[in-house]
Design an enzyme around this catalytic site. Structure first.
Site, short mmCIF file in Angstrom:
data_model
loop_
_atom_site.label_atom_id
_atom_site.label_comp_id
_atom_site.label_asym_id
_atom_site.label_seq_id
_atom_site.Cartn_x
_atom_site.Cartn_y
_atom_site.Cartn_z
CD GLU A 74 63.32 71.47 17.84
OE1 GLU A 74 63.95 71.64 16.93
OE2 GLU A 74 61.83 71.26 18.01
CD GLU B 31 62.03 74.43 20.85
OE1 GLU B 31 62.36 75.22 19.75
OE2 GLU B 31 62.37 74.14 21.80
CG ASN C 286 72.06 78.67 21.36
OD1 ASN C 286 71.57 78.02 22.26
ND2 ASN C 286 71.87 78.50 20.02
CB CYS D 104 70.45 75.05 16.23
SG CYS D 104 68.93 76.40 16.46
P1 NDP Z 1 74.65 70.92 25.03
O1 NDP Z 1 74.37 69.61 24.12
O2 NDP Z 1 76.17 70.66 25.52
O3 NDP Z 1 73.93 71.05 26.07
C1 NDP Z 1 72.26 71.11 26.05
C2 NDP Z 1 71.92 70.91 27.33
O4 NDP Z 1 72.15 69.53 27.67
C3 NDP Z 1 72.52 71.56 28.57
O5 NDP Z 1 71.82 72.07 29.59
C4 NDP Z 1 73.66 70.50 29.01
O6 NDP Z 1 74.15 70.63 30.49
C5 NDP Z 1 72.61 69.32 29.05
N1 NDP Z 1 73.57 68.07 28.92
C6 NDP Z 1 74.89 67.89 28.28
N2 NDP Z 1 75.07 66.66 28.64
C7 NDP Z 1 74.11 65.89 29.16
C8 NDP Z 1 73.71 64.65 29.85
N3 NDP Z 1 74.71 63.56 29.49
N4 NDP Z 1 72.79 64.30 30.20
C9 NDP Z 1 71.49 65.35 30.32
N5 NDP Z 1 71.74 66.51 29.92
C10 NDP Z 1 72.81 66.73 29.32
O7 NDP Z 1 74.41 71.84 24.01
P2 NDP Z 1 75.07 73.44 24.22
O8 NDP Z 1 74.29 73.96 25.57
O9 NDP Z 1 76.42 73.37 23.91
O10 NDP Z 1 73.98 74.13 22.94
C11 NDP Z 1 74.53 74.11 21.66
C12 NDP Z 1 73.90 72.85 20.78
O11 NDP Z 1 72.52 73.07 21.00
C13 NDP Z 1 74.21 73.00 19.28
O12 NDP Z 1 74.49 71.69 18.76
C14 NDP Z 1 73.05 73.52 18.76
O13 NDP Z 1 72.90 73.36 17.35
C15 NDP Z 1 71.94 72.98 19.63
N6 NDP Z 1 70.84 73.86 19.47
C16 NDP Z 1 69.69 73.51 18.71
C17 NDP Z 1 68.72 74.34 18.77
C18 NDP Z 1 67.24 73.90 17.87
O14 NDP Z 1 66.29 74.58 17.91
N7 NDP Z 1 67.41 72.71 17.26
C19 NDP Z 1 68.56 75.60 19.07
C20 NDP Z 1 69.66 76.25 19.79
C21 NDP Z 1 71.00 75.44 19.90
P3 NDP Z 1 75.27 71.74 30.63
O15 NDP Z 1 74.71 72.89 31.35
O16 NDP Z 1 76.13 71.06 31.38
O17 NDP Z 1 75.74 72.16 29.16
#
Ligand code: NDP
Length: 498
Positions: free
Chosen positions: A250, A462, A152, A284
């Site tokens: 995060e 962070e 995102n 997020c």
């Molecule tokens: P995901 O949890 O789907 O993915 C995050 C990352 O983890 C991606 O690189 C993803 O790979 C990887 N991933 C997914 N499954 C696994 C696994 N089993 N083992 C290891 N790595 C894995 O999140 P999104 O990318 O959809 O992002 C949205 C989410 O992130 C929302 O819930 C949002 O709230 C959170 N977020 C939190 C923030 C914060 O600062 N707290 C800021 C921004 C977002 P892949 O490339 O396949 O997706």
């Protein structure tokens, strides 16, 4: 023509060991933009080994900290020169409007400058160790950090982690989101152009369940830092925990926006729109729950609905567009399902709540910005993160009710409070069980300001000095300064150990 993106390991761009690839498609038009090498577990091994070698021979952390800072400052300058191109690339990949991506990326050099400044000025400590010893405690890098990032804010979130990790002297292996790998890969090139030695920054694009899993399970890490959904965070933290690798996570959020009755309605509505719909709601800290004091609730909701209806959807590269598409078909399906379920549970769609009918938008994953009323804590939508352009609105009676409703949530990432009575806003801010609270604002972020949540929003932080510190460990050296030799076994007296 479809661009090819490779892995970046030990200073070289290389294909995956098995030649495997995946594609990234435009969320706006559906056209395939990139064919990306898909890092296998064997590639992750090679990347971690390259990072380990760079750590062991100290090619990065062994140089004076002020020289590390100079390199990071050079990288900041190169990045600043390329922001417009990179912003366009981010917009093409993830569909966020160009205006937003420019505004966000223009600030990112500050992260390299800030963590470079911390590197150059960080000092150890000399704790009191009694009369016969001098104790020098340095902070040294942890070693090799694995960074897993979402789609995102592909570069912002990568940058937050990379700048802190490199400033503190670590080597890194980055697994960017499968939906947004291009700009994180470009960052590796910029860092090396600025003088970060080969092997220090490695990037392994791939899918979560394969590449991400291999990285999170890797025994060669000294830290794992993930931003993603809460369920992903649990899996990744458990994998790392089995190897006793510390985790910063995060994760998700469902931020409340609390509007008191003395807030100017126009400003509060502008703030709520900004909180809820920037990035098409895919942040997020999205203001996903708008809580309005009952006496002005109807007026605020009416104004919010009118302004939401007027938001312009369209091609995110068009400077006139205010709302781009959702990032993927899966993300839009999730939003459609969540809104449908809310309606089935008795909530009312006040505006939006559907895929737009405009044939000009039919090739992208668009969804109309949506305001939902008639919602209570019994509805799923009160608690669950949708990660789309959907805001629920509900009234509250007084300060205590606002705090209780805001804290009634499994997440604890962020919140905002709007009103003219500073004392009331600050009392409320202090009572909220979240990591970040804005007063009369939302979404603001700075490299010096801590960013992290409570409850199911994650672990650790962070930005700021805590983040830098979290990429280091103490290294304690205790020197004898005693005037007399020490011989424990030559005596039966009660000698001091220290
Ligand atoms: P995901 O949890 O789907 O993915 C995050 C990352 O983890 C991606 O690189 C993803 O790979 C990887 N991933 C997914 N499954 C696994 C696994 N089993 N083992 C290891 N790595 C894995 O999140 P999104 O990318 O959809 O992002 C949205 C989410 O992130 C929302 O819930 C949002 O709230 C959170 N977020 C939190 C923030 C914060 O600062 N707290 C800021 C921004 C977002 P892949 O490339 O396949 O997706």
């Amino acid at each position: 023509m479809v661009d090819q993106l490779l892995l970046h390991i030990d200073g070289r761009n290389v294909p995956a060991a098995d030649g495997g690839t995946f594609t990234v498609a435009s969320p706006t038009t559906g056209e395939v933009l990139f064919e990306v090498s898909h890092a296998t577990p064997a590639d992750v091994d090679v990347a971690v080994a390259a990072a380990r070698a760079a750590y062991l021979d100290r090619r990065w952390w062994g140089i004076p900290a002020r020289d590390r800072a100079r390199v990071l400052n050079r990288a900041a300058a190169i990045l600043a020169d390329r922001v417009d191109d990179l912003a366009r690339e981010e917009t093409r990949q993830i569909g966020r409007t160009l205006r937003e991506m420019r505004a966000q990326l223009r600030r990112l050099p500050e992260w390299l400058e800030y963590f470079g400044a911390l590197a150059a000025t960080w000092e150890g400590t000399v704790p009191d160790f009694g009369p016969n010893h001098l104790n020098v405690v340095r902070r040294v890098p942890l070693g090799v950090a694995g960074l897993i990032t979402p789609w995102n804010h592909p570069l912002l979130i990568t940058m937050k982690k990379v700048a802190a990790a490199l400033g503190a002297g670590n080597s890194i292996v980055v697994k960017p989101s499968e939906l947004g790998p291009a700009v994180p890969l470009a960052l590796a090139g910029i860092l090396e152009e600025a003088g970060v030695p080969a092997g220090v920054v490695n990037v392994v694009p791939g899918l979560g369940p394969t590449t991400g899993r291999a990285l999170s399970e890797h025994r060669g890490l000294d830290k794992l830092d993930i931003t993603g959904g809460t369920e992903t965070g649990r899996v990744v933290a458990a994998n790392a925990g089995r190897n006793l690798v510390p985790v910063t996570a995060e994760l998700g959020g469902k931020a409340p926006v609390i509007v008191f009755d003395d807030a100017p309605v126009e400003a509060a509505v502008a703030g709520a729109l900004f909180a809820s719909f920037i990035a098409t709601g895919q942040t997020c800290v999205q203001g996903a729950r708008l809580l309005v004091q009952r006496t002005i609730h109807d007026e605020v909701v009416q104004a919010l609905v009118a302004r939401t209806r007027a938001l312009r959807l369209g091609d995110p590269l068009d400077p006139q567009t205010q709302i781009g598409p959702l990032v993927s078909q899966a993300q839009r399906a999730k939003v459609v399902e969540a809104v449908g379920r809310a309606q089935a549970q008795g909530a009312t769609v006040l505006c939006g709540g559907r895929v737009p009918e405009d044939p000009g938008l039919s090739h992208g994953w668009f969804y109309e910005p949506t305001v939902i009323g008639g919602i209570t804590p019994d509805h799923d939508l009160w608690h669950e993160e949708v990660f789309g352009p959907v805001v629920v609105v509900a009234p509250f009676d007084d300060e205590g009710d606002a705090v209780a409703k805001a804290n009634d949530c499994p997440y604890g990432l962020a919140a905002s409070v709007w009103g003219a009575d500073t004392g009331r806003c600050l009392r409320t801010a202090q009572a909220l069980d979240v990591g970040i609270v804005w007063v009369n604002d939302h979404h603001r972020v700075d490299p010096a300001s801590p960013w992290g949540g409570t409850k199911e929003s994650g672990l650790g932080t962070e930005n700021g000095v805590d983040s830098f510190r979290g990429y280091t460990r103490p290294h304690s050296i205790i020197v004898s300064t005693a005037a007399q030799p020490f011989d424990w076994f030559a005596s039966t007296q009660e000698l001091r150990y220290s």
